[in-house]
Motif scaffolding. Sequence first.
Motif, PDB file in Angstrom:
ATOM      1  N   ASN A 165      -4.539  -1.585  -8.587  1.00 58.48           N
ATOM      2  CA  ASN A 165      -5.455  -1.709  -7.460  1.00 58.48           C
ATOM      3  C   ASN A 165      -6.532  -2.768  -7.662  1.00 58.48           C
ATOM      4  O   ASN A 165      -7.042  -3.322  -6.679  1.00 58.48           O
ATOM      5  CB  ASN A 165      -6.079  -0.348  -7.164  1.00 58.48           C
ATOM      6  CG  ASN A 165      -5.121   0.553  -6.418  1.00 58.48           C
ATOM      7  OD1 ASN A 165      -4.799   0.333  -5.260  1.00 58.48           O
ATOM      8  ND2 ASN A 165      -4.622   1.577  -7.091  1.00 58.48           N
TER       9      ASN A 165
ATOM     10  N   ASN B 209      -1.129   9.458  -5.006  1.00 55.48           N
ATOM     11  CA  ASN B 209      -1.360  10.613  -4.143  1.00 55.48           C
ATOM     12  C   ASN B 209      -0.628  11.852  -4.638  1.00 55.48           C
ATOM     13  O   ASN B 209      -1.127  12.976  -4.495  1.00 55.48           O
ATOM     14  CB  ASN B 209      -0.954  10.296  -2.699  1.00 55.48           C
ATOM     15  CG  ASN B 209      -1.995   9.475  -1.979  1.00 55.48           C
ATOM     16  OD1 ASN B 209      -3.182   9.599  -2.238  1.00 55.48           O
ATOM     17  ND2 ASN B 209      -1.554   8.621  -1.067  1.00 55.48           N
TER      18      ASN B 209
ATOM     19  N   MET C  96       0.829  -1.200   0.000  1.00 59.16           N
ATOM     20  CA  MET C  96       0.000   0.000   0.000  1.00 59.16           C
ATOM     21  C   MET C  96       0.866   1.254   0.000  1.00 59.16           C
ATOM     22  O   MET C  96       0.457   2.293  -0.524  1.00 59.16           O
ATOM     23  CB  MET C  96      -0.920  -0.007   1.219  1.00 59.16           C
ATOM     24  CG  MET C  96      -2.075   0.976   1.141  1.00 59.16           C
ATOM     25  SD  MET C  96      -3.314   0.416  -0.017  1.00 59.16           S
ATOM     26  CE  MET C  96      -4.764   1.285   0.600  1.00 59.16           C
TER      27      MET C  96
ATOM     28  N   ARG D 213      -1.998  -1.949   6.273  1.00 58.63           N
ATOM     29  CA  ARG D 213      -1.831  -1.321   4.962  1.00 58.63           C
ATOM     30  C   ARG D 213      -2.334   0.126   4.966  1.00 58.63           C
ATOM     31  O   ARG D 213      -1.773   0.981   4.291  1.00 58.63           O
ATOM     32  CB  ARG D 213      -2.495  -2.146   3.858  1.00 58.63           C
ATOM     33  CG  ARG D 213      -4.004  -2.135   3.829  1.00 58.63           C
ATOM     34  CD  ARG D 213      -4.502  -2.873   2.594  1.00 58.63           C
ATOM     35  NE  ARG D 213      -5.947  -2.782   2.458  1.00 58.63           N
ATOM     36  CZ  ARG D 213      -6.589  -2.985   1.312  1.00 58.63           C
ATOM     37  NH1 ARG D 213      -5.931  -3.297   0.222  1.00 58.63           N
ATOM     38  NH2 ARG D 213      -7.899  -2.877   1.261  1.00 58.63           N
ATOM     39  N   GLN D 214      -3.380   0.405   5.746  1.00 55.98           N
ATOM     40  CA  GLN D 214      -3.825   1.796   5.843  1.00 55.98           C
ATOM     41  C   GLN D 214      -2.782   2.643   6.575  1.00 55.98           C
ATOM     42  O   GLN D 214      -2.595   3.822   6.262  1.00 55.98           O
ATOM     43  CB  GLN D 214      -5.172   1.869   6.571  1.00 55.98           C
ATOM     44  CG  GLN D 214      -6.313   1.115   5.903  1.00 55.98           C
ATOM     45  CD  GLN D 214      -6.603   1.583   4.491  1.00 55.98           C
ATOM     46  OE1 GLN D 214      -6.093   2.589   4.026  1.00 55.98           O
ATOM     47  NE2 GLN D 214      -7.451   0.834   3.785  1.00 55.98           N
TER      48      GLN D 214
ATOM     49  N   GLN E 177      -0.298   3.421   4.055  1.00 55.03           N
ATOM     50  CA  GLN E 177      -0.837   4.443   3.174  1.00 55.03           C
ATOM     51  C   GLN E 177      -0.655   5.837   3.779  1.00 55.03           C
ATOM     52  O   GLN E 177      -0.282   6.790   3.087  1.00 55.03           O
ATOM     53  CB  GLN E 177      -2.309   4.203   2.884  1.00 55.03           C
ATOM     54  CG  GLN E 177      -2.925   5.300   2.025  1.00 55.03           C
ATOM     55  CD  GLN E 177      -4.388   5.063   1.696  1.00 55.03           C
ATOM     56  OE1 GLN E 177      -4.824   5.342   0.600  1.00 55.03           O
ATOM     57  NE2 GLN E 177      -5.153   4.544   2.646  1.00 55.03           N
TER      58      GLN E 177
ATOM     59  N   SER F  55       0.320   3.902  -2.988  1.00 59.68           N
ATOM     60  CA  SER F  55      -0.201   5.196  -2.557  1.00 59.68           C
ATOM     61  C   SER F  55       0.671   6.358  -2.995  1.00 59.68           C
ATOM     62  O   SER F  55       0.153   7.445  -3.295  1.00 59.68           O
ATOM     63  CB  SER F  55      -0.347   5.224  -1.033  1.00 59.68           C
ATOM     64  OG  SER F  55      -1.291   4.274  -0.598  1.00 59.68           O
TER      65      SER F  55
END
Length: 467
Positions: free
Chosen positions: A137, A32, A24, A161-162, A165, A28
């Motif tokens: 993704n 981003n 991630m 994973r968040q 991120q 990301s």
Amino acid sequence: MSDTASTGAARGPRTSPLRYAVGMFGTSIPINVIKGSMVYFYVSILGMDAAAYAAVYSVYGIIDAIDNPLFGYLSDRTRSRWGRRRPYLIVGALLLMVAMIALFWVPSAVTARTATLLVGWFAVFAILSEASDSLINANYGALLPELFPAERRRALANSLRQGFQLVAMVLSLGLTPVLARSVLGCEAADPACLDPAVGYRSLALIYGVLGAAVIIFMAVGIHEDPDAAAGDRPRFWRSIREILATRYFWTIGVVSALYLAAMAMIMGGLQFYVDHSLGGGALEATILQITVIVASVGFLALWTLVVRRKGAMWTWRVAVPVAAVSFLPLSLARTLAEAVLAGLCVGIGYSGLLATNDLMQARVLDEDARLHGVRREGIFLSAFGVLGRLNAIPTSIALASLGWFFGYHSGDDPGTQAGTAWRVYMSLYPFVLLALATLVSRFAALPIAVRDEDGAGDLPTGEVTEE
């Protein structure tokens, strides 16, 4: 649940949640940077008209929505010695790296000639970047329910994973303004600045290579479920019909799309908000972005505890309205200190959706596999992605409306109400989107969560899963 859906992951080597989660970070960083700086780069620095940008953004959002289910379908049907998902992750990582670098390395011949040529360059590489991100993704997201069939272990992998991120966001969103406009480049407003785009070009190269390297590292270290690959290959039109007939798809998918649209506005508009609404520069933009991200890291741990205690669905229903209200303080801020306090509020709501949204989607995939006896995470998640990618439409309308209502057209032609324009864009518009999401979430029902391999119950006492 069928044997394929429930026990496959236990028959072969198990993937470490940490190894999966670090992917991630790689996925990301590039997207981003694109979502957080692309509009500022083209509209404020290169002088593209905001209406032209919005038109292109709408078109590539539609194209990206169309290619999502195709990527998922191909992934679900792929059978190779390297697995179903791994080849697409590696190819997608390399394509995204090239497209992202080209998106920000606009040749001087393009910017010096006609506006049409600049719009054309933007359209080609923005579409290629988004298509590459979709390819990555569609496969990365499909691995979550396959690799971690039990919800407790799945929740751990998702939280990790968040977290990765959010770390990636510190680099790709939080530090980008000051790195691109002060360290590696210069402010366009500075008379001594000969090329305000140079910092963004350098970061595109650095972040593109870093993101691709991390994605490939993750991809070579995962262990896909051989039973899932041995199952029937899903049929495209039959899958589409069954997905569209699933009530869970519409409630969860629409809420997810509205949430993603709101966050796209925040990421794309923050540098404008700091410039025009707060009267700040690159350093202030970095401080505000890092405030939101760091706050989200801390609050993510708290929301994860709530998920374990109250369940994903209960927590999700609370997180959506909290997120809606969290944007409103941005409309009141007039100084950096006030904006930082408002950013803490945004972090509370954003982290709640980070902790729950993917868990909701994964439960729907589990139920689909149980009912139809085939693993088709790729096409199902891509169908969710269709709704999510269409967030380009409300985002584009919101951006174009700044010209209609407030006279803001570009960095070269900001009008007289630019500060008000970007306050509305950063607070009122996201609030409206998530207020709608709150209404939709009231009608959501989900299948029961998967139980752990040892048979222990996975649902907190009292969680409601069917209504």
